[in-house]
Design a protein around this motif. Structure first.
Motif, PDB file in Angstrom:
ATOM      1  N   THR A   1     -18.463 -68.395  -8.636  1.00  0.00           N
ATOM      2  CA  THR A   1     -18.692 -67.161  -8.625  1.00  0.00           C
ATOM      3  C   THR A   1     -19.674 -66.111  -8.694  1.00  0.00           C
ATOM      4  OG1 THR A   1     -20.098 -68.215 -10.797  1.00  0.00           O
ATOM      5  CG2 THR A   1     -17.526 -67.236 -11.199  1.00  0.00           C
ATOM      6  N   ALA A   2     -20.519 -66.935  -8.068  1.00  0.00           N
ATOM      7  CA  ALA A   2     -22.033 -65.946  -7.629  1.00  0.00           C
ATOM      8  C   ALA A   2     -22.119 -66.062  -5.559  1.00  0.00           C
ATOM      9  CB  ALA A   2     -23.509 -67.701  -8.001  1.00  0.00           C
ATOM     10  N   LYS A   3     -21.217 -66.929  -5.055  1.00  0.00           N
ATOM     11  CA  LYS A   3     -21.150 -67.009  -3.502  1.00  0.00           C
ATOM     12  C   LYS A   3     -20.362 -67.840  -3.170  1.00  0.00           C
ATOM     13  CE  LYS A   3     -24.809 -70.419  -1.998  1.00  0.00           C
ATOM     14  NZ  LYS A   3     -25.938 -70.252  -0.959  1.00  0.00           N
ATOM     15  N   GLU A   4     -20.008 -67.345  -1.723  1.00  0.00           N
ATOM     16  CA  GLU A   4     -18.272 -67.629  -1.733  1.00  0.00           C
ATOM     17  C   GLU A   4     -18.856 -69.046  -0.902  1.00  0.00           C
ATOM     18  OE1 GLU A   4     -16.933 -65.349   1.118  1.00  0.00           O
ATOM     19  OE2 GLU A   4     -16.357 -63.748   0.105  1.00  0.00           O
ATOM     20  N   GLU A   5     -19.871 -69.537  -0.332  1.00  0.00           N
ATOM     21  CA  GLU A   5     -19.297 -71.175   0.025  1.00  0.00           C
ATOM     22  C   GLU A   5     -20.816 -71.838  -0.232  1.00  0.00           C
ATOM     23  OE1 GLU A   5     -17.958 -70.785   4.761  1.00  0.00           O
ATOM     24  OE2 GLU A   5     -19.811 -70.263   4.405  1.00  0.00           O
ATOM     25  N   TRP A   6     -21.379 -72.631  -0.394  1.00  0.00           N
ATOM     26  CA  TRP A   6     -22.085 -74.027  -1.263  1.00  0.00           C
ATOM     27  C   TRP A   6     -21.691 -75.457  -0.527  1.00  0.00           C
ATOM     28  CZ3 TRP A   6     -25.229 -72.513  -5.012  1.00  0.00           C
ATOM     29  CH2 TRP A   6     -24.773 -71.381  -6.068  1.00  0.00           C
ATOM     30  N   GLY A   7     -23.077 -75.802  -0.680  1.00  0.00           N
ATOM     31  CA  GLY A   7     -23.563 -77.166   0.051  1.00  0.00           C
ATOM     32  C   GLY A   7     -23.658 -78.155  -1.184  1.00  0.00           C
ATOM     33  N   LEU A   8     -23.252 -79.055  -1.029  1.00  0.00           N
ATOM     34  CA  LEU A   8     -23.956 -80.616  -1.424  1.00  0.00           C
ATOM     35  C   LEU A   8     -25.334 -80.383  -2.694  1.00  0.00           C
ATOM     36  CD1 LEU A   8     -23.016 -83.497  -3.223  1.00  0.00           C
ATOM     37  CD2 LEU A   8     -23.905 -84.349  -1.156  1.00  0.00           C
ATOM     38  N   THR A   9     -26.211 -80.028  -1.804  1.00  0.00           N
ATOM     39  CA  THR A   9     -27.259 -80.545  -2.406  1.00  0.00           C
ATOM     40  C   THR A   9     -27.404 -78.906  -2.520  1.00  0.00           C
ATOM     41  OG1 THR A   9     -28.477 -80.865  -0.500  1.00  0.00           O
ATOM     42  CG2 THR A   9     -29.783 -79.770  -1.623  1.00  0.00           C
ATOM     43  N   GLU A  10     -27.276 -77.859  -2.557  1.00  0.00           N
ATOM     44  CA  GLU A  10     -26.602 -76.514  -3.538  1.00  0.00           C
ATOM     45  C   GLU A  10     -26.483 -76.391  -4.924  1.00  0.00           C
ATOM     46  OE1 GLU A  10     -27.198 -72.914  -0.283  1.00  0.00           O
ATOM     47  OE2 GLU A  10     -25.236 -73.946  -0.328  1.00  0.00           O
ATOM     48  N   ILE A  11     -25.187 -77.118  -4.538  1.00  0.00           N
ATOM     49  CA  ILE A  11     -24.031 -77.048  -5.959  1.00  0.00           C
ATOM     50  C   ILE A  11     -24.711 -78.176  -7.108  1.00  0.00           C
ATOM     51  CG2 ILE A  11     -22.740 -78.738  -7.189  1.00  0.00           C
ATOM     52  CD1 ILE A  11     -21.047 -76.829  -4.453  1.00  0.00           C
ATOM     53  N   SER A  12     -25.715 -79.351  -6.398  1.00  0.00           N
ATOM     54  CA  SER A  12     -26.341 -80.258  -6.913  1.00  0.00           C
ATOM     55  C   SER A  12     -27.918 -79.754  -7.579  1.00  0.00           C
ATOM     56  CB  SER A  12     -27.174 -81.280  -5.670  1.00  0.00           C
ATOM     57  OG  SER A  12     -27.439 -82.556  -7.208  1.00  0.00           O
TER      58      SER A  12
ATOM     59  N   ALA B   1     -18.076 -59.794 -11.321  1.00  0.00           N
ATOM     60  CA  ALA B   1     -19.392 -59.689 -11.998  1.00  0.00           C
ATOM     61  C   ALA B   1     -19.499 -59.870 -13.672  1.00  0.00           C
ATOM     62  CB  ALA B   1     -20.153 -58.822 -11.550  1.00  0.00           C
ATOM     63  N   ARG B   2     -20.735 -60.692 -13.574  1.00  0.00           N
ATOM     64  CA  ARG B   2     -21.372 -61.206 -14.930  1.00  0.00           C
ATOM     65  C   ARG B   2     -22.794 -60.494 -14.775  1.00  0.00           C
ATOM     66  NH1 ARG B   2     -19.203 -65.153 -18.340  1.00  0.00           N
ATOM     67  NH2 ARG B   2     -16.722 -66.103 -17.757  1.00  0.00           N
ATOM     68  N   LEU B   3     -22.553 -60.047 -16.291  1.00  0.00           N
ATOM     69  CA  LEU B   3     -24.066 -59.042 -16.556  1.00  0.00           C
ATOM     70  C   LEU B   3     -24.328 -59.507 -17.751  1.00  0.00           C
ATOM     71  CD1 LEU B   3     -22.550 -56.113 -15.034  1.00  0.00           C
ATOM     72  CD2 LEU B   3     -23.932 -57.211 -13.465  1.00  0.00           C
ATOM     73  N   PRO B   4     -25.973 -59.212 -17.809  1.00  0.00           N
ATOM     74  CA  PRO B   4     -26.646 -59.710 -19.532  1.00  0.00           C
ATOM     75  C   PRO B   4     -25.838 -58.713 -20.306  1.00  0.00           C
ATOM     76  CG  PRO B   4     -28.257 -58.773 -17.931  1.00  0.00           C
ATOM     77  CD  PRO B   4     -27.097 -59.126 -16.932  1.00  0.00           C
ATOM     78  N   LEU B   5     -25.959 -58.457 -21.733  1.00  0.00           N
ATOM     79  CA  LEU B   5     -25.209 -57.425 -22.374  1.00  0.00           C
ATOM     80  C   LEU B   5     -26.974 -56.882 -23.338  1.00  0.00           C
ATOM     81  CD1 LEU B   5     -23.415 -59.929 -25.467  1.00  0.00           C
ATOM     82  CD2 LEU B   5     -22.792 -57.723 -23.823  1.00  0.00           C
ATOM     83  N   ALA B   6     -28.073 -57.739 -22.627  1.00  0.00           N
ATOM     84  CA  ALA B   6     -29.253 -57.274 -22.784  1.00  0.00           C
ATOM     85  C   ALA B   6     -29.270 -55.543 -22.736  1.00  0.00           C
ATOM     86  CB  ALA B   6     -30.260 -57.609 -22.722  1.00  0.00           C
ATOM     87  N   VAL B   7     -28.861 -55.323 -21.500  1.00  0.00           N
ATOM     88  CA  VAL B   7     -28.971 -53.617 -20.844  1.00  0.00           C
ATOM     89  C   VAL B   7     -27.692 -53.141 -20.600  1.00  0.00           C
ATOM     90  CG1 VAL B   7     -31.641 -54.343 -20.321  1.00  0.00           C
ATOM     91  CG2 VAL B   7     -29.559 -54.667 -18.367  1.00  0.00           C
ATOM     92  N   GLY B   8     -27.551 -51.835 -20.358  1.00  0.00           N
ATOM     93  CA  GLY B   8     -26.283 -51.190 -20.114  1.00  0.00           C
ATOM     94  C   GLY B   8     -25.276 -50.837 -20.747  1.00  0.00           C
TER      95      GLY B   8
END
Length: 247
Positions: A22-33, A133-140
């Motif tokens: 949900t954050a970006k299209e491609e991920w590597g093993l180390t990044e996900i870990s 997109a996910r956004l915080p409930l503290a603003v907006g």
């Protein structure tokens, strides 16, 4: 039985892996870990299983993963005639044509809001609102609507959550929520990002349950407070029509 005892840890971990996308299209093993806080050997097994089932695809050249076709198969069955994102789209398009600004639809998911539908403005300078997109409930403006008109228990749960940002005063924010209930709509100017403004109203279904927040957003030099106040009546009326469409 407590909620955490009803969950399956292996399933939770697999879903945590998928939620990375949900954050970006491609991920590597180390990044996900690193992101989900699991050892690389555990993540490797999860990735292999998800790849085998078609939920992920591994790029041999970059050794990175992206979502697989199985996700498209699932999403094809997500769009139903009673889906607010589908049902309310024509009304959103009509509102965009009338006001000329980006129209978005948000729902609350625990302590966040999620953008489930958007109609982008056609103006050269406009607010771009990517769906999902996910956004915080503290603003907006939409955040304030989703909390102001929520059940008191939900409001208390969000306001007392440990993740609530210390920079946002809870008591002052709660006072704003009460004022929003009285007005019927909420506004925000440069609360989440510089140069952006929004005005939002609640959508209730025919049973009186809060379903979503309808928002109009754009550049703050065009969406001034006075302009948003003028737009509010159109937005609230559109929200009422939308609510009448929902069971």
């Amino acid at each position: 039985m407590e909620e955490e005892k009803r969950t399956v840890r292996a399933v939770e971990r697999a879903l945590d892996v998928l939620l990375c996308f949900t954050a970006k299209e491609e991920w590597g093993l180390t990044e996900i870990s690193a992101r989900i806080g699991l050892h690389k050997s555990t993540v490797h097994r999860l990735l292999a299983t998800l790849e085998d089932k078609g939920f992920l695809i591994r790029d041999e050249a970059t050794e990175k993963y992206r979502l697989g076709l199985r996700m498209l198969e699932l999403s094809a069955h997500l769009t139903r005639s009673d889906d607010p994102a589908v049902m309310l789209l024509p009304e959103m398009e009509g509102l965009m044509n009338r006001l000329g600004e980006t129209i978005t639809l948000y729902v609350r998911d625990r302590t966040e809001r999620v953008r489930i539908q958007a109609v982008q403005s056609t103006q050269a300078i406009r607010r771009v609102a990517p769906v999902g997109a996910r956004l915080p409930l503290a603003v907006g403006a939409s955040s304030k609507v989703l909390l102001a008109f929520a059940d008191p228990a939900v409001r208390a749960l969000v306001l007392t959550d440990p993740s609530w940002p210390s920079a946002v005063d809870r008591s002052g924010y709660e006072k704003q929520l009460d004022e929003i209930v009285a007005a019927g709509y909420a506004t925000s100017i440069e609360e989440r990002e510089p140069g952006a403004a929004a005005v939002a109203a609640p959508i209730f279904n025919r049973s009186g349950k809060l379903v979503a927040a309808l928002s109009v957003s754009g550049p703050s030099n065009r969406l001034t407070y006075e302009v948003m106040k003028e737009h509010a009546s159109y937005i609230m009326e559109a929200a009422r029509r939308m609510g009448a469409m929902l069971g």
